[in-house]
Design an enzyme around this catalytic site. Structure first.
Site: not given
Ligand SMILES: *Cc1c(COP(=O)(O)O)cnc(C)c1O
Length: 386
Positions: A69, A147, A182, A202, A240, A326
């Site tokens: 993501g 999120n 989300q 993601s 790749t 995060c």
């Molecule tokens: C988890 C998340 C991301 C990041 O995704 P990753 O795969 O961990 O880099 C970005 N945006 C939202 C809203 C998320 O919940």
């Protein structure tokens, strides 16, 4: 352990893992090879792209695989910005850091950014959006669902506002990106109905592995690569192909429509947890009471520090988070909860519970009792609580 942090990441679905396994060993060839061994992996990637295109109702050459993501968000924002020397971006105060920090970096480099306010439930101010669109706006990036507090943003309405502005002004090059990480498990993902030009999701949040993501880019949108090399992913994202993970995220997507009946179970469990936890003295809900993500419960317990509660709950066998995973290594209060108008103290005293496929209604009693015990203990220890 009772795991209540599915918005941070989900376990890999056994069916997803099974689909992936052959691509680590016997089907290992580089999809770009000219020999017959490569046909398997080339076709696996192609088939996965088709599967995901079906899910989003778009064409398979509009699907780009990334490392997750964060990379998809970065690619959307920097990829569009890189086509120009300056310009205006509209986003919101409650985005994921992958969007916020990218916009902040562009601001340092001469772009201007409007961060839209949200109301007390986390809904974006649509009048402010209307008034912020301007001649040099090239990107509007607004998340589909938050999120931290589970607010679902009205993406279709947002798209209409942008389309109207484009019609009225004759300006064509404003693109709408949404971070749908989300939303993927629960909400409509048809990009035509949503009216979005770019969309991020993601693997980490949909029972596929971490480290794989998708960016949808509508045909014809001028976007520059951020990773250069062998020209994979139609020259937009070299490297790749991560074949096993691509197969995994496509299998995960295939399973989502089959699980829609389980959303009702999640909603029941969510609502029961919310109503039980709100009975605790001076507990307040973050995000909307109705129409929030089926898996999200976020509550501030005045007088406690979220981090301490997380550590105590962990010792009692319950995994929850404060704010977002995060930012949980920092002691900054949640920017999302602060944006909804709560004090820094209340933002700091929030706990996020996110349920998922393995969550069990029979655990509710244990969860509520543990939270009650922890909140009571922490308040007794707090010099500020009386
Ligand atoms: C988890 C998340 C991301 C990041 O995704 P990753 O795969 O961990 O880099 C970005 N945006 C939202 C809203 C998320 O919940």
């Amino acid at each position: 352990m009772i795991y209540l942090d599915h918005s941070s990441t989900t376990p890999v679905d056994p069916e997803v893992l099974r689909a992936m396994m052959p691509y680590f060993s016997e089907k290992f060839a580089n999809p770009s090879g000219l020999y017959s061994l490569s046909r398997n992996t080339y076709q696996a990637v192609a088939k996965s792209r088709v599967e995901i295109a079906k899910f989003l109702n778009c064409s398979s050459d509009e699907i780009y695989f990334t490392s997750g993501g964060s990379e998809s968000d970065n690619l959307a924002i920097f990829g569009l910005a890189n086509k120009r020397k300056s310009g205006h971006i509209i986003t919101t105060k409650i985005e994921h850091p992958a969007v916020l920090k990218s916009c902040e970096r562009l601001e340092e480099n001469g772009f201007s950014v409007t961060y839209l306010s949200v109301d007390d439930e986390g809904y974006v101010d649509l009048d402010q959006l209307k008034n912020s669109l301007r001649e040099d706006t090239f990107l509007v990036s607004i998340m589909y669902a938050n999120n931290e507090i589970g607010t679902i943003e009205p993406i279709k309405e947002i798209s209409k506002i942008i389309e109207e502005y484009k019609e009225n002004t004759g300006k064509k090059d404003i693109y709408l990106h949404t971070d749908a990480c989300q939303a993927t498990n629960f909400l409509e993902m048809n990009v035509q109905n949503l009216g979005v030009d770019l969309l991020t999701f993601s693997g980490s949040k949909i029972y596929a592995p971490k480290g794989i993501g998708v960016l949808y880019v509508r045909t014809g949108i001028p976007i520059d690569p951020m990773i250069f090399g062998g020209g994979q992913e139609n020259n937009l994202r070299s490297g790749t192909e991560n074949v096993a993970y691509i197969v995994g995220i496509s299998k995960a997507v295939e399973l989502i429509p089959k699980r829609l009946d389980q959303n009702k179970k999640l909603i029941d469990m969510r609502d029961e947890l919310i109503s039980r936890l709100l009975k605790i003295d001076q507990a307040t809900l973050n995000g909307p009471l109705r129409d929030r993500l089926p898996n999200n419960i976020n509550i501030s317990f005045a007088g406690i520090e979220g981090e301490s509660a997380v550590l105590m709950l962990d010792r009692m066998g319950i995994a929850v988070s404060t704010g977002s995973a995060c930012s949980s290594m920092s002691l900054e209060p949640s920017h999302v909860i602060v944006a909804t108008g709560k004090s820094k103290e209340l933002a700091h005293s929030s706990l996020r519970f996110t349920i998922g496929l393995n969550s069990d209604k029979n655990d509710i009693e244990k969860i509520v009792n543990a939270v009650e015990e922890v909140i009571t203990k922490l308040r007794e220890m707090s010099p500020l609580w009386k």
